[in-house]
Design a protein around this motif. Structure first.
Motif: not given
Length: 149
Positions: A15-19, A45-48, A60-61
Motif C-alpha cells: 500500500c502506498v500514498n501516491g500510487g 488513485r491506483i485501485l490495483h 500495489l494500491h
C-alpha cells in the motif's frame, strides 16, 4: 493446497500514498515493468497494479481511508501513514556487484540509504534502502566462500 495458476505462491501486496508516483519511482529505481494498472473511480488513485521486477512481482494500491474492515478500522495504510514499515522486501541478486548497482540506482532515483552496503558476517553483500513511500528494500547477494571451505 494449490495456488492460482500463473501467479507466484507468495506475492507482496503493498500500500502506498501516491500510487502513480510510486509506479514511476519503481520503474526508475528498480527497472520495474507495470504489467497491469486499474485506477479507482476517482481517476487519481491506483485501485490495483501489478509490477514485474527482479524476476518476481508485487501488487500495489493506494490508500483508501474511506474503506474500513469489519471492525470499523482502516487496516490498510502505507508505511508513511503508519509511521514506518513493518517488513522489508528482500531482493536476492546474483552477484555482489549487483547489490551495489541496485542500491546506487535506487538512491539516485530518490530512495534513502538506511543500511550502508557491506560484506556481512553471514557471507553476503548486503544493504538496505527506504523508498519515498516508506517501504524498506534489502538487497542481498552471496559472497564467494573463502578458500578451503
Amino acid at each position: 493446497m494449490a495456488f492460482a495458476p500463473n501467479f507466484p505462491p507468495v506475492e507482496p501486496h503493498i500500500c502506498v500514498n501516491g500510487g502513480l508516483e510510486a509506479i514511476a519511482f519503481y520503474e526508475k529505481a528498480f527497472g520495474a515493468e507495470n504489467t497491469f494498472k486499474q485506477l479507482a473511480e476517482d481517476g487519481k488513485r491506483i485501485l490495483h497494479a501489478n509490477l514485474s521486477l527482479f524476476g518476481g512481482s508485487i501488487m500495489l494500491h493506494d490508500e483508501f481511508p474511506e474503506y474500513k474492515n469489519q471492525g470499523g478500522e482502516n487496516d490498510v495504510m502505507s508505511p508513511n501513514t503508519r509511521g514506518g514499515a513493518s517488513v522489508a522486501l528482500n531482493i536476492n541478486l546474483n552477484k555482489p556487484a549487483d547489490v551495489d548497482a541496485a542500491v546506487e540506482r535506487a538512491v539516485r532515483a530518490g530512495a534513502t540509504l538506511i543500511m550502508p552496503i557491506e560484506d556481512t558476517f553471514w557471507n553476503a553483500r548486503y544493504g538496505r534502502i527506504r523508498d519515498p513511500f516508506g517501504h524498506v528494500w534489502a538487497f542481498n547477494a552471496a559472497l564467494e566462500a573463502p578458500a578451503g571451505e
